[in-house]
Design a protein around this motif. Structure first.
Motif, short mmCIF file in Angstrom:
data_model
loop_
_atom_site.label_atom_id
_atom_site.label_comp_id
_atom_site.label_asym_id
_atom_site.label_seq_id
_atom_site.Cartn_x
_atom_site.Cartn_y
_atom_site.Cartn_z
N SER A 3 -33.35 -2.33 -34.40
CA SER A 3 -32.49 -2.65 -33.26
C SER A 3 -31.68 -3.91 -33.53
N HIS A 4 -30.53 -4.00 -32.89
CA HIS A 4 -29.68 -5.17 -33.05
C HIS A 4 -30.34 -6.42 -32.47
N THR A 5 -31.17 -6.23 -31.44
CA THR A 5 -31.89 -7.36 -30.88
C THR A 5 -32.78 -8.00 -31.95
N GLY A 69 -33.76 -8.41 -24.27
CA GLY A 69 -32.66 -7.90 -25.09
C GLY A 69 -32.79 -6.42 -25.39
N ARG A 70 -34.01 -5.95 -25.58
CA ARG A 70 -34.19 -4.53 -25.93
C ARG A 70 -33.70 -3.61 -24.81
N GLU A 73 -29.86 -3.99 -24.64
CA GLU A 73 -29.22 -3.37 -25.80
C GLU A 73 -28.94 -1.90 -25.53
N TYR A 76 -25.98 -1.54 -23.02
CA TYR A 76 -24.63 -1.77 -23.55
C TYR A 76 -24.22 -0.76 -24.61
N PHE A 85 -24.11 -4.23 -27.65
CA PHE A 85 -24.96 -5.38 -27.36
C PHE A 85 -24.58 -6.59 -28.22
N TYR A 89 -23.51 -10.19 -26.77
CA TYR A 89 -24.26 -11.39 -27.13
C TYR A 89 -23.36 -12.45 -27.76
#
Length: 203
Positions: A3-5, A69-70, A73, A76, A85, A89
């Motif tokens: 994930s990007h988070t 954030g998850r 994410e 978004y 996301f 951010y």
């Protein structure tokens, strides 16, 4: 796929740990307003968010980002695409620090660092989605998210006006405001959802 988070957390942790023992790296990335005005180091409006004052500062920000954030994410990505996301951010880092930069652009003695503004944006966006979720202060005291939001805002305004510590409370406030406004612009239905949730308290 990672994930990007988690990627943001990993990059922030690596850069923060490196900068703890590398003053040159710290000086290169920290928000120092004259470097932006004089040298056009605009990247500092983002890179400052990869730095932290110490391990505790880093830990609290990254734990908060991990838990909230998850959820955001997914929100978004659904509405803005695969990089939604990350876009949210990074803009959070910029918008939360802009008032500070504009107020101190000629102040050679001012420095700012930390992801708190963008993390506040993530947290307050989450509160719009689930205002009665429990937020645990110091991992022990659980309070409804909407109550936390009110207390956090009042405290940040008070401390910002008091101006007697080294914390950039202005960035927290602007980050929170950005998170709310951006989320409502992306999906106006969130406001109706938020109001409906408020009318059905869950304690």
């Amino acid at each position: 796929m990672l994930s990007h988070t988690l990627i943001i957390i990993a990059i922030t942790c690596v850069v923060s740990f490196l900068a703890f023992n590398n003053q040159k790296l710290m000086d290169r990335l920290i928000l120092w307003p004259p470097a932006i005005a004089r040298d056009n180091d605009w990247y500092r409006l983002v890179s400052y968010g990869l730095l932290h004052a110490d391990f505790t500062h880093l830990l609290f920000n990254m734990i908060t980002l991990y838990f909230f954030g998850r959820v955001m994410e997914s929100f978004y990505i659904t509405r803005l695409g695969p990089w939604g996301f990350v876009f949210f951010y990074v803009l959070g880092l910029i918008f939360s620090i802009l008032p500070t930069y504009l107020r101190n652009r000629d102040n050679a003695k001012y420095f700012s660092l930390g992801a708190s503004g963008a993390v506040s944006a993530v947290l307050f966006a989450y509160i719009l989605i689930d205002p009665w979720a429990k937020i645990y202060v110091y991992f022990a005291i659980g309070i409804p998210a909407i109550v936390f939001a009110v207390l956090y805002t009042v405290y940040s305004i008070y401390m910002d006006r008091r101006g007697k510590d080294s914390v950039n409370h202005s960035a927290h406030l602007w980050g929170a405001a950005y998170g709310v406004v951006f989320t409502l612009l992306v999906d106006s239905d969130v406001l109706g959802h938020f109001l409906r949730e408020l009318s059905h308290p869950r304690f």
